[in-house]
Each structure stands twice: as C-alpha cells, then as structure tokens.
Design an enzyme around this catalytic site. Structure first.
Site, PDB file in Angstrom:
ATOM      1  N   ALA A 243       0.847  -1.207   0.000  1.00  0.00           N
ATOM      2  CA  ALA A 243       0.000   0.000   0.000  1.00  0.00           C
ATOM      3  C   ALA A 243       0.878   1.252   0.000  1.00  0.00           C
ATOM      4  O   ALA A 243       1.240   1.769  -1.063  1.00  0.00           O
ATOM      5  CB  ALA A 243      -0.947  -0.044   1.180  1.00  0.00           C
ATOM      6  N   ARG A 244       1.243   1.730   1.166  1.00  0.00           N
ATOM      7  CA  ARG A 244       2.154   2.863   1.272  1.00  0.00           C
ATOM      8  C   ARG A 244       3.038   2.655   2.490  1.00  0.00           C
ATOM      9  O   ARG A 244       2.581   2.188   3.538  1.00  0.00           O
ATOM     10  CB  ARG A 244       1.383   4.183   1.420  1.00  0.00           C
ATOM     11  CG  ARG A 244       0.719   4.701   0.142  1.00  0.00           C
ATOM     12  CD  ARG A 244       1.742   5.131  -0.904  1.00  0.00           C
ATOM     13  NE  ARG A 244       1.129   5.689  -2.096  1.00  0.00           N
ATOM     14  CZ  ARG A 244       0.860   4.978  -3.201  1.00  0.00           C
ATOM     15  NH1 ARG A 244       1.138   3.694  -3.262  1.00  0.00           N
ATOM     16  NH2 ARG A 244       0.320   5.571  -4.253  1.00  0.00           N
ATOM     17  N   GLU A 273      10.435   6.580   0.154  1.00  0.00           N
ATOM     18  CA  GLU A 273      11.072   5.907  -0.989  1.00  0.00           C
ATOM     19  C   GLU A 273      11.418   6.911  -2.085  1.00  0.00           C
ATOM     20  O   GLU A 273      10.686   7.885  -2.251  1.00  0.00           O
ATOM     21  CB  GLU A 273      10.142   4.802  -1.537  1.00  0.00           C
ATOM     22  CG  GLU A 273       8.820   5.335  -2.064  1.00  0.00           C
ATOM     23  CD  GLU A 273       7.817   4.238  -2.398  1.00  0.00           C
ATOM     24  OE1 GLU A 273       7.706   3.236  -1.661  1.00  0.00           O
ATOM     25  OE2 GLU A 273       7.116   4.413  -3.411  1.00  0.00           O
ATOM     26  N   HIS A 291       8.685  -0.794  -5.296  1.00  0.00           N
ATOM     27  CA  HIS A 291       7.343  -0.268  -5.634  1.00  0.00           C
ATOM     28  C   HIS A 291       6.948  -0.628  -7.073  1.00  0.00           C
ATOM     29  O   HIS A 291       6.788   0.245  -7.929  1.00  0.00           O
ATOM     30  CB  HIS A 291       7.292   1.255  -5.427  1.00  0.00           C
ATOM     31  CG  HIS A 291       5.883   1.770  -5.270  1.00  0.00           C
ATOM     32  ND1 HIS A 291       5.561   2.914  -4.587  1.00  0.00           N
ATOM     33  CD2 HIS A 291       4.699   1.284  -5.736  1.00  0.00           C
ATOM     34  CE1 HIS A 291       4.257   3.115  -4.625  1.00  0.00           C
ATOM     35  NE2 HIS A 291       3.710   2.135  -5.318  1.00  0.00           N
TER      36      HIS A 291
HETATM   37  C1  DGY Z   1      -0.640   3.404  -7.062  1.00  0.00           C
HETATM   38  O1  DGY Z   1      -1.208   3.459  -8.149  1.00  0.00           O
HETATM   39  O2  DGY Z   1      -1.014   4.047  -6.077  1.00  0.00           O
HETATM   40  C2  DGY Z   1       0.562   2.559  -7.004  1.00  0.00           C
HETATM   41  O3  DGY Z   1       1.040   2.380  -5.726  1.00  0.00           O
HETATM   42  C3  DGY Z   1       1.619   3.180  -7.866  1.00  0.00           C
HETATM   43  O4  DGY Z   1       1.950   4.405  -7.308  1.00  0.00           O
END
Ligand code: DGY
Length: 327
Positions: A243-244, A273, A291
């Site tokens: 996710a993040r 990142e 990512h």
């Molecule tokens: C998104 O689309 O949010 C993916 O993590 C790529 O940034």
C-alpha cells in the site's frame, strides 16, 4: 484555455509514460512530455504549470503541502497516474477549484499479484535463496537450512478490504488460507467470500499468521502499524505491504524483525522511498521490491489510458469517471 491554433487543452506530463499512452496523449492534447524521464521538482512543475491547463502527475512526484495552493490559475485538473493520491491534498484541491482524478480498478490484479509475491517471497526466503545461487553458495544448504515458513493453510489478515484487499483475499483463498480482515466497515457478503470481519485492528492482529497491508495512506492510517500493533501479532508472523510505506512505523518493524519476534516481512513500498530506512538493507529476513505493484505493460497502459479518459471527459465538460474532488 486551449493551446493557440490547436483547440486542444495543454497538458504537462511529468514522467515518461508507455509509448502508446504518449502517442494518445500527444494526439488528444497539446502535451508537454518528459522524454528524458527526469524527475521534476516541485518548483519546476509549478513554473511549467503556468503554460498548461492540466497536469498528468505520478506518485513519484513528491509535491508537499505547498504545491496545490501555489498552482497557477490556468491549472483546472490534475490526473494522477496512480490509485493512491496521498501525494495530493483533496481538500486543498477542492478549495482551489482544481479537479483531481486517479486510476482505480485497472491495477487491482497486478498489485494483488505482488502482495502474493511478497507473502511467498518473505515466507520462503526468496532474497536469501536468490543470493545463495548467484554467489555460488548452493553447497551450503542442508536439510535444516534454509528453512522457510508455510503459506498454504495459514491465516491471512488483511488491513483494508477495498478492491486490492479483496483481490489479495481471493488469491489467499486459492492457497487454502483462512481470511480475516479489518476495514472501517464490513464489505458486502459477496465481496467478503467468507472472510471474517474484525471491527477493530486490535482484534484482527492476533488472528494473522500473515498481515497484508492494503489500506490507503490517510491521516488515520499513517503510522497505524506501530510497535503496539506489531506486538499483537502472533510470534513468528509475517507482514507484507503493497500500500504505502508510511502506514508502517519503520523503527518498530525493524526492531520486530531484528529480534525475531516477526519471522519476516515483504515490502514493495517504503516511507520516503526511494530513500528507505537503511537499516532494512541489513536484515536477512526481508524481501524487498522497489514499488512495482502496477509495473506491467498492460497495467501501466491501462493506467495511462484512464488518465487520458478522465482528462478528456473533464475538458468536454463531463464528470470524469474517477473524480476524487467534489465539484
Ligand atoms: C498506485 O497506483 O497508487 C501505485 O502504488 C503506484 O503508485
């Protein structure tokens, strides 16, 4: 305002896109592309923005809270080439009268595939095994080392049962996993596919042999997977994040991996990142990716086309399909 002589809206594209996406952007708009794929800074984007009507940004663009208030009045829409939009403030955009769109749905499967890759890679020591082969150290393996962790039949906990969380759950079920989840509210029975709902994160965590983080990064979720949360996971649990990075407290995760309280982690996303906490690099029980959740040609093409569709709808005076702002 359209570019003089072309009748087409002027769009600034901050990163290099897939070739077919760039061809279509150039056909549909008066587009400024970034052929060298240079990472533009906030000030450079702001300076360029004055010559454009819309921006096609990516989640690589770390713009900060000063960005939207400083946008010139010519900018009427921002299309972000990502489903996540934590790099943009929706309330600020609404206050400024700038529309924002994102790219949901088209990257769900690709991202869920990477979540499974992380689960398997972390559990079975993929990084370690890859290194052993490359370094010609295969001969060091024994019946006792390396020793991975079972995935099939284990309990998979999902933090955030949105589109991607549900897709991870479907994949987990194919591995015979029992699915538990925490979301703000339970999902419809047909979407839950038998997954067990926990109304509080604290109730989900003790039921996770694997925890997959799939929620959006919001003020409520940032730092949510902290030392207290990790302490509620069973000893030997495995955490994966597609996710993040800022949903996880890096120091707490690194401490839990170093002490062996967690067996392993699989991370595709990191706070700050690409400048990740360097302590991650020293850990053996971690499987890391840069990512790549949406990084397949089909998915990146679909994301680019979605951005274009949303921009076209907006400039035709229609409501863009993936509008995030209230207009
Ligand atoms: C998104 O689309 O949010 C993916 O993590 C790529 O940034």
């Amino acid at each position: 305002m359209a570019a003089a002589g072309t009748g087409k809206p002027r769009i600034l594209v901050t990163r290099k896109m897939m070739p077919e996406v760039e061809r279509r952007i150039s056909a549909e708009f008066h587009a400024t592309l970034n052929p060298d794929d240079r990472q533009m800074g906030r000030d450079e984007i702001l300076a360029e923005a004055g010559h454009h009507d819309g921006l096609l940004l990516t989640s690589f663009d770390k713009l900060g809270p000063e960005f939207i208030p400083a946008l010139p009045p010519s900018i009427r829409i921002i299309a972000t080439h990502s489903v996540g939009y934590d790099h943009l403030s929706i309330p600020q955009a609404e206050a400024k009268g700038v529309a924002v769109t994102n790219t949901p749905d088209v990257l769900t499967d690709a991202t869920a595939d990477v979540a499974l890759l992380l689960i398997l890679g972390a559990a079975r020591g993929a990084s370690w095994g890859d290194r052993m082969v490359r370094e010609n150290r295969w001969g060091e393996t024994t019946l006792l080392t390396p020793m991975g962790h079972d995935v099939s039949g284990q309990r998979l906990g999902i933090l955030g049962m949105g589109r991607i969380g549900q897709a991870v759950a479907r994949r987990g079920r194919a591995f015979g996993m029992t699915i538990h989840y925490f979301s703000r509210k339970p999902v419809a029975v047909e979407d839950a596919l038998g997954a067990i709902y926990h109304p509080r994160l604290e109730e989900l965590l003790p039921n996770c042999d694997f925890l997959s983080i799939n929620c959006a990064s919001t003020p409520e979720t940032r730092g949510m997977v902290n030392a207290q949360a990790l302490a509620l996971l069973p000893k030997g649990a495995i955490v994966v994040n597609t996710a993040r990075g800022d949903i996880v407290d890096d120091g707490a995760l690194i401490a839990a991996l170093s002490s062996g309280r967690l067996a392993a982690a699989g991370l595709d996303v990191f706070k700050g990142e690409p400048n990740i906490d360097p302590r991650y690099r020293a850990l053996d029980n971690i499987f890391m990716l840069p990512h790549i959740g949406s990084a397949t040609p089909g998915t990146r093409n679909a994301m680019g086309h979605k951005c274009i569709d949303n921009l076209l709808q907006f400039f035709r005076g229609e409501r863009p399909t993936d509008l995030l702002t209230r207009t």
